[in-house]
Design a protein around this motif. Structure first.
Motif, short mmCIF file in Angstrom:
data_model
loop_
_atom_site.label_atom_id
_atom_site.label_comp_id
_atom_site.label_asym_id
_atom_site.label_seq_id
_atom_site.Cartn_x
_atom_site.Cartn_y
_atom_site.Cartn_z
N CYS A 12 47.29 95.19 21.56
CA CYS A 12 47.58 96.49 21.08
C CYS A 12 46.73 97.46 20.96
CB CYS A 12 48.25 96.00 19.51
SG CYS A 12 46.80 95.89 18.51
N GLY A 13 45.45 97.30 21.10
CA GLY A 13 44.17 98.25 21.37
C GLY A 13 43.78 98.66 20.05
N THR A 14 43.96 98.11 18.77
CA THR A 14 43.48 98.58 17.72
C THR A 14 41.96 98.59 17.63
OG1 THR A 14 45.49 97.66 16.65
CG2 THR A 14 43.94 98.53 15.09
N VAL A 16 40.16 98.52 20.40
CA VAL A 16 39.57 99.44 21.18
C VAL A 16 39.24 100.76 20.33
CG1 VAL A 16 39.93 100.74 23.40
CG2 VAL A 16 40.74 98.42 23.15
N ALA A 17 40.10 100.92 19.72
CA ALA A 17 40.27 102.44 18.91
C ALA A 17 39.15 102.40 17.80
CB ALA A 17 41.55 102.64 18.18
N VAL A 18 38.88 101.22 17.27
CA VAL A 18 37.68 101.41 16.25
C VAL A 18 36.20 101.07 16.85
CG1 VAL A 18 39.18 100.92 14.34
CG2 VAL A 18 37.91 99.27 15.44
N CYS A 19 36.32 100.61 17.99
CA CYS A 19 34.96 100.30 18.41
C CYS A 19 34.09 101.49 18.68
CB CYS A 19 35.20 99.47 19.99
SG CYS A 19 33.64 98.89 20.69
N PRO A 20 32.91 101.30 18.11
CA PRO A 20 32.02 102.47 17.99
C PRO A 20 31.21 102.62 19.44
CG PRO A 20 31.24 100.82 16.66
CD PRO A 20 32.50 100.36 17.17
N ASP A 22 32.60 101.53 22.41
CA ASP A 22 33.39 101.42 23.58
C ASP A 22 33.18 100.16 24.45
OD1 ASP A 22 35.60 101.97 25.40
OD2 ASP A 22 34.54 103.37 26.57
N ILE A 43 33.66 95.07 13.38
CA ILE A 43 34.68 95.70 12.69
C ILE A 43 36.17 95.49 13.53
CG2 ILE A 43 33.58 97.32 11.62
CD1 ILE A 43 34.53 99.36 13.54
N VAL B 153 46.78 104.83 20.81
CA VAL B 153 45.77 104.82 19.90
C VAL B 153 44.59 104.25 20.47
CG1 VAL B 153 46.53 102.45 19.25
CG2 VAL B 153 45.44 103.77 17.54
N GLU B 154 44.58 103.48 21.68
CA GLU B 154 43.55 102.89 22.22
C GLU B 154 42.77 103.71 23.14
OE1 GLU B 154 46.48 102.07 22.90
OE2 GLU B 154 46.67 101.11 25.32
N ARG B 156 41.19 105.59 25.96
CA ARG B 156 39.69 105.57 26.67
C ARG B 156 39.52 106.87 27.66
NH1 ARG B 156 38.27 101.15 29.59
NH2 ARG B 156 36.27 101.26 28.66
N ARG B 159 37.17 109.05 26.02
CA ARG B 159 35.87 108.54 25.94
C ARG B 159 35.16 108.61 27.30
NH1 ARG B 159 35.46 103.42 22.10
NH2 ARG B 159 37.13 103.66 20.56
N ALA B 166 36.45 107.46 19.04
CA ALA B 166 36.23 106.44 18.00
C ALA B 166 36.53 106.49 16.60
CB ALA B 166 34.94 105.74 18.21
N THR B 167 37.64 105.89 16.03
CA THR B 167 38.25 106.10 14.93
C THR B 167 37.28 105.28 13.78
OG1 THR B 167 40.36 106.64 15.47
CG2 THR B 167 40.24 106.07 13.22
N LEU B 169 36.94 102.77 10.50
CA LEU B 169 37.75 101.88 9.94
C LEU B 169 38.47 102.26 9.06
CD1 LEU B 169 38.08 98.56 10.42
CD2 LEU B 169 36.47 98.36 8.78
#
Lengths: 64, 390
Positions: A12-14, A16-20, A22, A43, B153-154, B156, B159, B166-167, B169
């Motif tokens: 789902c990539g959630t 990936v989205a929060v990884c500070p 990459d 996280i 949402v992912e 890349r 980036r 990057a979002t 938490l």
């Protein structure tokens, strides 16, 4: 070290989205952690809706 | 000569709208989708407002599951607040809806390639000039005058071009949804469960999908996700309240509840949809707003192609038009969300007990947010801003 529990990821990539930093690679049905980049902030483990990520090395199989 | 004028990465609603808008401006446009199918898997509650949708596509019974006229909100102690909606809503079949949007784009001249996973950018002179991608195990590349990233949402792609996507938490909800069968719910009503027992820091939803089916999902705010699993909470809810329901499909996903990214353009690149965090930070709804953003991005891309300037400066109109259309309202909603996050379950119950005495014909979303603002006065101004659109 962050590990992906084998065969359980929904891609789902959630995480990936929060990884500070990459440090997560995701494509249609493949996910892998770039361990050289990962800073073990954990996280991605927390945010995963189905608890597929783990920093516990004992019982998990690395998936890449 | 580049392969295309515009490459759109991602074939969801934002991508299709961007591609269509660019093609309508005469740009040679291709849209790349990483998955095998446009529209699948569906990581979405599938609810939209009818008014917003009709600006982009004629509603078609083929992809409308149900038409919604009523809302129910539940407090942590299960007090029910019922009210009607000013504007009708639809629960979509996203799988077919996304097809229809992509088809509409293709009829405007957009080429579409599925199974194309973008894994790099072509960057020359500090400007994005194309993408590298994999198709069926083969490494390929395409050049273009500019790229629009609607890669979800992912995302890349942003980036890769050096944008900060990057979002935090706290700005991400951890979501899980099951589409269930054999469930007896009002097919004209959407049902929201608010409180930490249902979904800490977020909410649980039941959206009817017709024929005894419904999307039942929840989002847990990232800061509570360490202690709570979205999957486990949803299954706990289903076991307790709908033990006879069968799960027909289930998906997980992240719901960005952030403000739109500060920077959504760079030389040769625009971000849109979930990738740019164009999601309502209170409801988590992002279909229509992604389409709004996508259409503006595609339109600005088309104008840039006509002018021959693909620098970040040439895309100035994009963030400006987005901010005017939705971004400003989202910022108000973001601050409302921050206020709501501090409201305790006891306060939510108190608000519900007060509202339940109001006849439902006198209730509206605005009334409910105003009631919440009585507990958190600092959000009152933003409630006014969000609902008046100022």
């Amino acid at each position: 070290m962050i590990l992906v529990k084998d065969n359980r990821c929904d891609f789902c990539g959630t995480c990936v989205a929060v990884c500070p930093v990459d440090a997560i690679e995701l494509r249609e049905a493949d996910i892998s952690i770039i361990h050289d980049t990962c800073i073990d902030c954990d996280i991605c483990i927390w945010v995963c809706p189905i608890d597929v990520l783990s920093s516990d090395v004992k019982e998990e199989v690395e998936h890449d | 000569m580049t392969d295309y004028d515009v490459i759109v990465v991602g074939g969801g609603p934002a991508g299709s709208m961007a591609a269509e808008a660019a093609a309508k401006q005469g740009a040679r446009t291709i849209m790349l989708e990483k998955d095998r199918d446009i529209g699948y898997p569906v990581r979405c509650g599938e609810g939209v407002g009818a008014f917003g949708l009709k600006k982009f596509i004629e509603p078609d019974p083929a992809w409308i599951a149900t038409t919604i006229s009523k809302v129910r909100m539940r407090s942590p102690d299960n007090t029910l607040i019922d009210f009607g909606m000013d504007d009708a809503g639809f629960i979509l079949h996203r799988r077919l809806f996304d097809y229809a949007l992509a088809n509409q784009a293709s009829q405007a001249g957009v080429e579409i390639q599925t199974r194309a996973y973008v894994d790099g950018l072509i960057i020359e002179d500090d400007c994005v000039r194309g993408v590298k991608y994999q198709y069926m195990g083969e490494h390929k590349q395409l050049t273009a005058k500019l790229v629009i990233a609607a890669d979800g949402v992912e995302s890349r792609v942003g980036r890769m071009a050096g944008l900060r996507t990057a979002t935090k938490l706290k700005d991400m909800d951890s979501g899980y949804q099951a589409t269930v069968g054999n469930i007896d719910v009002d097919q004209e009503m959407i049902d929201f469960y608010v409180g930490s027992n249902w979904a800490p820091g977020g909410y649980l939803w039941i959206f009817p999908k017709g024929n005894g089916m419904a999307n039942i999902g929840l989002g847990i705010n990232g800061i509570y996700a360490k202690e709570h699993s979205a999957h486990d909470m949803l299954h706990g809810f289903l076991d307790k309240y709908f033990p006879k329901a069968s799960v027909l499909t289930s998906v997980c996903g992240g719901i960005p509840i952030a403000k739109t990214l500060k920077k959504i353009t760079s030389n040769g690149l625009m971000l849109t949809g979930d990738a740019a965090r164009m999601v309502n930070p209170v409801t988590g709804g992002g279909i229509i707003t992604g389409m709004v953003g996508g259409q503006i991005a595609g339109d600005v891309a088309g104008l840039a192609i006509q002018s021959g300037d693909y620098s970040e400066k040439a895309f100035d109109g994009y963030p400006k038009r987005w901010h005017k259309a939705e971004g400003k309202t989202h910022e108000a909603f973001y601050r409302i969300g921050e206020g709501i996050a501090q409201i305790t379950d006891d306060q939510l119950n108190k608000i519900a007990h007060r509202l339940v005495k109001t006849p439902s014909e006198n209730l509206s979303l605005l009334k409910i947010f105003t009631a919440v603002a009585r507990e958190k006065p600092k959000i009152l101004l933003d409630v006014t801003r969000a609902f008046a659109g100022i």
